[in-house]
Design a protein around this motif. Structure first.
Motif, mmCIF file in Angstrom:
data_model
loop_
_atom_site.group_PDB
_atom_site.id
_atom_site.type_symbol
_atom_site.label_atom_id
_atom_site.label_comp_id
_atom_site.label_asym_id
_atom_site.label_seq_id
_atom_site.Cartn_x
_atom_site.Cartn_y
_atom_site.Cartn_z
ATOM 1 N N PRO A 152 0.846 -1.190 0.000
ATOM 2 C CA PRO A 152 0.000 0.000 0.000
ATOM 3 C C PRO A 152 0.892 1.254 0.000
ATOM 4 N N PRO A 153 0.336 2.404 -0.334
ATOM 5 C CA PRO A 153 1.144 3.635 -0.397
ATOM 6 C C PRO A 153 1.799 4.019 0.932
ATOM 7 N N GLN A 154 1.263 3.547 2.054
ATOM 8 C CA GLN A 154 1.783 3.921 3.380
ATOM 9 C C GLN A 154 2.935 3.025 3.840
ATOM 10 N N ARG B 76 -3.619 -2.890 3.532
ATOM 11 C CA ARG B 76 -3.637 -4.284 3.116
ATOM 12 C C ARG B 76 -2.400 -4.573 2.274
ATOM 13 N N PHE B 77 -1.597 -5.536 2.728
ATOM 14 C CA PHE B 77 -0.467 -6.069 1.975
ATOM 15 C C PHE B 77 -1.012 -7.225 1.146
ATOM 16 N N LYS B 78 -0.665 -7.289 -0.132
ATOM 17 C CA LYS B 78 -1.223 -8.320 -1.011
ATOM 18 C C LYS B 78 -0.120 -9.177 -1.610
ATOM 19 N N ALA B 79 -0.306 -10.499 -1.567
ATOM 20 C CA ALA B 79 0.604 -11.453 -2.205
ATOM 21 C C ALA B 79 -0.192 -12.228 -3.249
ATOM 22 N N SER B 80 0.403 -12.427 -4.421
ATOM 23 C CA SER B 80 -0.260 -13.126 -5.519
ATOM 24 C C SER B 80 0.713 -14.137 -6.115
ATOM 25 N N MET B 81 0.270 -15.411 -6.214
ATOM 26 C CA MET B 81 1.129 -16.488 -6.700
ATOM 27 C C MET B 81 0.480 -17.149 -7.912
ATOM 28 N N PRO C 71 -4.446 -16.546 -10.452
ATOM 29 C CA PRO C 71 -3.624 -16.239 -9.279
ATOM 30 C C PRO C 71 -4.263 -16.665 -7.958
ATOM 31 N N VAL C 72 -3.430 -17.187 -7.080
ATOM 32 C CA VAL C 72 -3.829 -17.448 -5.703
ATOM 33 C C VAL C 72 -3.421 -16.200 -4.935
ATOM 34 N N GLU C 73 -4.403 -15.509 -4.329
ATOM 35 C CA GLU C 73 -4.134 -14.229 -3.691
ATOM 36 C C GLU C 73 -4.489 -14.256 -2.214
ATOM 37 N N GLU C 74 -3.658 -13.595 -1.441
ATOM 38 C CA GLU C 74 -3.886 -13.422 0.006
ATOM 39 C C GLU C 74 -3.597 -11.973 0.346
ATOM 40 N N THR C 75 -4.350 -11.445 1.307
ATOM 41 C CA THR C 75 -4.069 -10.107 1.813
ATOM 42 C C THR C 75 -3.885 -10.187 3.320
ATOM 43 N N GLU C 76 -3.084 -9.279 3.824
ATOM 44 C CA GLU C 76 -2.821 -9.192 5.258
ATOM 45 C C GLU C 76 -3.139 -7.783 5.725
ATOM 46 N N SER C 77 -4.049 -7.683 6.661
ATOM 47 C CA SER C 77 -4.414 -6.397 7.232
ATOM 48 C C SER C 77 -3.328 -5.960 8.214
ATOM 49 N N THR C 78 -2.923 -4.717 8.108
ATOM 50 C CA THR C 78 -1.907 -4.168 9.004
ATOM 51 C C THR C 78 -2.325 -2.762 9.419
ATOM 52 N N HIS C 79 -2.242 -2.485 10.704
ATOM 53 C CA HIS C 79 -2.525 -1.127 11.178
ATOM 54 C C HIS C 79 -1.193 -0.449 11.497
#
Length: 102
Positions: A28-30, A78-83, A91-99
């Motif tokens: 993400p931009p942050q 949200r950090f996103k990984a795509s395989m 694509p198999v995609e997962e996101t990870e929420s981060t504050h």
């Protein structure tokens, strides 16, 4: 302003070799990229982190990738990984929420 490490574990759940496994991550931009490790070389372009293709991953084997980022602004992101692979064209995609806190 602190570092966060995302760990992505790719597991071949099948009964034959997985081939040409590609992993891309989107920040993400942050967040800014600090470093990355894995079984193949890593490259960055803007907010995208790309790992070179993994030629083969045997049945029930895993490959571990790590991406270290630094938070640059307070946000809920949200950090996103795509395989993808020769066997997983969609694509198999997962996101990870981060504050991120100031």
């Amino acid at each position: 302003g602190h570092d966060t490490t995302y760990e992505i574990i790719v597991t071949n759940q099948g009964s034959s070799d997985g081939t040409n496994i590609k992993l891309n991550c989107t920040l993400p931009p942050q967040e800014t990229y600090v470093s990355g490790t894995g079984p193949t070389a890593v490259a960055t372009a803007g907010q995208t982190i790309t790992f070179a293709p993994l030629a083969t991953l045997g049945p029930k084997q895993t490959a571990t990738y790590r991406v270290v980022v630094k938070g640059t602004a307070s946000a809920d992101v949200r950090f996103k990984a795509s395989m993808t692979s020769d066997q997983a064209i969609v694509p198999v995609e997962e996101t990870e929420s981060t504050h991120i806190y100031d």
